[in-house]
Write a protein that holds these residues in place. Structure first.
Motif, PDB file in Angstrom:
ATOM      1  N   THR A   1      -1.219  -0.686  -5.791  1.00 41.41           N
ATOM      2  CA  THR A   1      -1.269  -1.102  -7.204  1.00 41.41           C
ATOM      3  C   THR A   1      -1.826  -2.521  -7.350  1.00 41.41           C
ATOM      4  O   THR A   1      -1.842  -3.061  -8.443  1.00 41.41           O
ATOM      5  CB  THR A   1       0.145  -1.070  -7.827  1.00 41.41           C
ATOM      6  OG1 THR A   1       1.036  -1.760  -6.947  1.00 41.41           O
ATOM      7  CG2 THR A   1       0.639   0.351  -8.022  1.00 41.41           C
ATOM      8  N   HIS A   2      -2.256  -3.132  -6.223  1.00 44.10           N
ATOM      9  CA  HIS A   2      -2.679  -4.529  -6.343  1.00 44.10           C
ATOM     10  C   HIS A   2      -4.160  -4.789  -6.089  1.00 44.10           C
ATOM     11  O   HIS A   2      -4.677  -5.818  -6.483  1.00 44.10           O
ATOM     12  CB  HIS A   2      -1.839  -5.423  -5.419  1.00 44.10           C
ATOM     13  CG  HIS A   2      -1.771  -4.927  -4.014  1.00 44.10           C
ATOM     14  ND1 HIS A   2      -0.702  -4.181  -3.556  1.00 44.10           N
ATOM     15  CD2 HIS A   2      -2.638  -5.034  -2.982  1.00 44.10           C
ATOM     16  CE1 HIS A   2      -0.918  -3.870  -2.289  1.00 44.10           C
ATOM     17  NE2 HIS A   2      -2.084  -4.361  -1.928  1.00 44.10           N
TER      18      HIS A   2
ATOM     19  N   LYS B   1      -7.259  -4.785 -10.223  1.00 49.25           N
ATOM     20  CA  LYS B   1      -6.423  -5.355 -11.285  1.00 49.25           C
ATOM     21  C   LYS B   1      -6.541  -4.498 -12.536  1.00 49.25           C
ATOM     22  O   LYS B   1      -7.200  -4.838 -13.497  1.00 49.25           O
ATOM     23  CB  LYS B   1      -6.867  -6.794 -11.586  1.00 49.25           C
ATOM     24  CG  LYS B   1      -6.745  -7.729 -10.401  1.00 49.25           C
ATOM     25  CD  LYS B   1      -5.312  -8.256 -10.272  1.00 49.25           C
ATOM     26  CE  LYS B   1      -5.178  -9.205  -9.098  1.00 49.25           C
ATOM     27  NZ  LYS B   1      -4.993  -8.530  -7.823  1.00 49.25           N
TER      28      LYS B   1
END
Length: 445
Positions: A53-54, A57
């Protein structure tokens, strides 16, 4: 000799992927909960199901490994953990639908007529595979279809047929020349295709199951040795890379087949021949994904998939909201790409897309998975290579060392599906029940 704790566990589970998690949940539901511990080599749970999830963005969760809940139906062991949402996406057939763009390598759109003709041809080839007599020696899927396939004169038709056949290769994560014709369609156990894509990502879904049901898990714990004493009243000793020791009555091993093939854990005495043979005999494939984010969405925003009749990058999943395209690669081609840099791989993909989209912008970010280089996986998931059968997965599941060492994982789920997260889950439930029954017999004695 330092033991991390003097106490003896009833059972230690090695690996906290879906199989280890399912086993832990099963033990926690027992009327008298055994004393157990899950040892996980990574700094997270979920194994080959991991949602990133990183990197990008944006709101789009990226599943680096498993993405779909395959075989979705009430009997699926993951169904009880899933709360339906209107963002769930179901897929019943990969190759159809107005939401897929089909292109040839020169960038031209492929006609419905041509696509249907190629699909019909491949259906016939697959019928040949289905009809292969089980009394014959096992050969590869490619061996069965080679003659008919080589008779295709038209270059374009050949590319289209290859693209259809590549779907089997991607599903099994290996090339047709390695896959067993006798085991064609056996990995799904005859269950209809119904694949569920979760909006939060499959890795996050698995992680949330653990968050809701706290299990005794120790992360960053790499098991290197398992010593089994000849006296079965003596505990088994597990040693880790940082020289910690654990004592236990039973062990459940749920590490990937790739790690078993690489002998990541040393067993003393060595594994029995029949077990080692099963490990060697079962196939273990490779499927990688290349996620590429662009400054804008340059393809048709209504597309969920992009298929190209190319001999390299054929299948793309589209995420228009985040301007991300995901290329899927498998087998020998995926292995070859793992030796190249991210930049080299991304450049090849751009060249592949250029005939279709001459104005393709420069990508802004990418992420490339390399599952066979991961020492805690060494590949993606198992399949039936030539010579492997359901009997092989049954042997992979069979206990050894006076029935004190148990085995689970997607590769051991004989009698069910193979190679999927639900396969792993089922196998973990199965083995936890078996061990619990033995512990109960011990208590009664």
């Amino acid at each position: 000799m330092m033991s991390t704790s003097n106490s003896i566990y009833d059972i230690i589970i090695i690996g906290c992927g879906p199989a280890g998690i399912a086993a832990g949940l099963e033990l926690q539901n027992c009327s008298s909960i055994p004393k157990f511990l899950i040892l996980e080599a990574r700094d997270r749970v979920g194994g080959r199901a991991y949602t990133d999830t990183h990197t990008f963005k944006s709101g789009e969760p990226i599943d680096l490994g498993a993405r779909w809940i395959h075989h979705y139906r009430p009997e699926n062991p993951l169904a009880v953990h899933h709360t339906p949402s209107d963002k769930d996406q179901f897929l019943h057939h990969f190759f159809h639908g107005s939401n897929t763009g089909f292109y040839d390598i020169d960038g031209s759109l492929l006609s419905e007529t041509l696509l249907n003709e190629a699909e019909k041809f491949v259906d016939d080839l697959c019928e040949n595979m289905k009809e292969y007599s089980l009394d014959n020696d096992d050969i590869s899927m490619l061996d069965i279809i080679r003659d008919k396939y080589e008779k295709i004169q038209d270059e374009q038709m050949r590319r289209l047929v290859e693209m259809n056949l590549a779907y089997i290769e991607h599903y099994e994560a290996s090339n047709l020349d390695q896959l067993s014709v006798k085991s064609y369609l056996k990995s799904d156990d005859g269950i209809e295709t119904c694949d569920l894509t979760l909006p939060i990502g499959l890795g996050t879904f698995i992680q949330q199951i653990v968050e809701r049901n706290p299990l005794p898990i120790q992360l960053n714990t790499i098991v290197t040795n398992t010593d089994i004493p000849s006296d079965k009243n003596e505990p088994i000793r597990i040693t880790t890379k940082d020289n910690r020791h654990y004592l236990t009555k039973y062990v459940l091993i749920t590490i990937p087949l790739g790690c078993l093939k690489a002998s990541s854990i040393q067993f003393t005495p060595p594994l029995p021949d029949w077990k080692q043979n099963a490990i060697d005999q079962m196939g273990f494939g490779l499927l990688n994904k290349i996620f590429i984010q662009y400054p804008s969405t340059f393809w048709d925003e209504t597309f969920d998939y992009l298929f190209i009749a190319s001999n390299s990058f054929r299948f793309f999943v589209c995420h228009p909201h985040d301007h991300i395209l995901v290329a899927f690669v498998c087998g020998d081609f995926a292995r070859k790409l793992e030796q190249q840099t991210d930049e080299e791989i991304v450049e090849q993909i751009i060249q592949c897309l250029k005939p279709i989209y001459p104005k393709i912008p420069k990508p802004i970010k990418w992420l490339v998975t390399r599952w066979s280089c991961d020492p805690l996986a060494y590949g993606a998931y198992s399949n039936f290579k030539v010579g492997a059968t359901h009997e092989t997965s049954r042997e992979l599941a069979r206990e050894c060392y006076d029935n004190r060492i148990h085995w689970a994982g997607e590769h051991t789920n004989y009698g069910g599906t193979i190679g999927c997260v639900d396969s792993a889950f089922q196998s973990g439930q199965r083995e936890a029940k078996r061990v619990y029954d033995k512990l109960n017999i011990l208590l009664r004695e």
